[in-house]
Design an enzyme around this catalytic site. Sequence first.
Site, PDB file in Angstrom:
ATOM      1  N   GLU A   1       0.857  -1.184   0.000  1.00 57.51           N
ATOM      2  CA  GLU A   1       0.000   0.000   0.000  1.00 57.51           C
ATOM      3  C   GLU A   1       0.893   1.234   0.000  1.00 57.51           C
ATOM      4  O   GLU A   1       1.867   1.312   0.756  1.00 57.51           O
ATOM      5  CB  GLU A   1      -0.904   0.016   1.237  1.00 57.51           C
ATOM      6  CG  GLU A   1      -1.730   1.277   1.407  1.00 57.51           C
ATOM      7  CD  GLU A   1      -2.577   1.254   2.678  1.00 57.51           C
ATOM      8  OE1 GLU A   1      -2.978   0.154   3.110  1.00 57.51           O
ATOM      9  OE2 GLU A   1      -2.819   2.337   3.255  1.00 57.51           O
TER      10      GLU A   1
ATOM     11  N   GLU B   1      -2.940  11.685   2.683  1.00 57.98           N
ATOM     12  CA  GLU B   1      -3.691  11.132   3.811  1.00 57.98           C
ATOM     13  C   GLU B   1      -3.513  12.024   5.027  1.00 57.98           C
ATOM     14  O   GLU B   1      -2.434  12.561   5.284  1.00 57.98           O
ATOM     15  CB  GLU B   1      -3.217   9.713   4.137  1.00 57.98           C
ATOM     16  CG  GLU B   1      -4.095   9.027   5.181  1.00 57.98           C
ATOM     17  CD  GLU B   1      -3.711   7.578   5.414  1.00 57.98           C
ATOM     18  OE1 GLU B   1      -4.591   6.777   5.759  1.00 57.98           O
ATOM     19  OE2 GLU B   1      -2.506   7.264   5.253  1.00 57.98           O
TER      20      GLU B   1
END
Length: 307
Positions: free
Chosen positions: A109, A114
Amino acid sequence: MSLLPYAFSIILSPKKITDPTGGFVTYLTQAEAEGNGLYKIEGKQVYFGVDNTHVISPTGPGRNSVRLQSNAAYNNALIIGDFAHMPGSDCGIWPAFWVVGPNWVSSGEIDIIEGVNIGVQDQMTLHTSPGCTVKVGTQGQTGMSQREFSSHLSPYQASRYNTIPSLGTSTGDPNCGDGGGYNGCAVVDYVGTSYGTAFNSVGGGVYATLWNASVIAIWYWERGQVPADVTAGTPNPANWGSPAADFSGCLFDTYFKNMNIIFDTTFCGSWAGAVWPQSYCATVDASCTDYVAKNPQAYADGYWLVV
């Protein structure tokens, strides 16, 4: 530089799934999202966001939102995203732009954009199975590890930015598989406009991610600082200087494969909810889910606008 809206809608589609991060959210189908005005084309831009009008039950399934996933999977890529707007820095919110492989975390990932709650700095993180150890690459990086970033802040500021000190080195914990992959190797972009409300205040900007066998690097530019080759649609990372995050030292093709591009905006869950008690947001409401349920107006800016 950018995809036409119709091309974007062919490459990525809304997915109705249970949130894998345990968020207080209900992801809608494309038809549901369009019917609720949460997914639409506005001129040459694609809008997707969260419900900001309905008070809901804090014990229900969660606030309506849109999760987009690419219809194809990728192995090595240069991903460039031009954003006029991203979800703002609001208590309870957790937006992300990322790529992920199947059977988490065995296929890796990469978190490109974010953050949670009222943070204003982007956190870029690699999550892997055990064995991927990274260091800063030869290009250097302008970002800081979580520990380095937190050391520059007062305790109150650290709480606002939701930074959690890690094991140290300039890529955070150098073993991206620690903690079963949950810990990750994290770098914070200390540029004050890299995320959330601050990003939107300067008219957005552009993120570029280069992923190949030897490097994973992420650049961020404010709207007026985008390299000419990117604007012209002929991007060449060799011209861009040091990225915000420059990960090297791992056999990335072994740990990152068959990756789908994801956009999502969730609430609370295993990050925004987990750090809620230590954040400013806990002075507003003791419960993350209660706050999200009762305050739809807080998320009027909880949307992505992709150019």
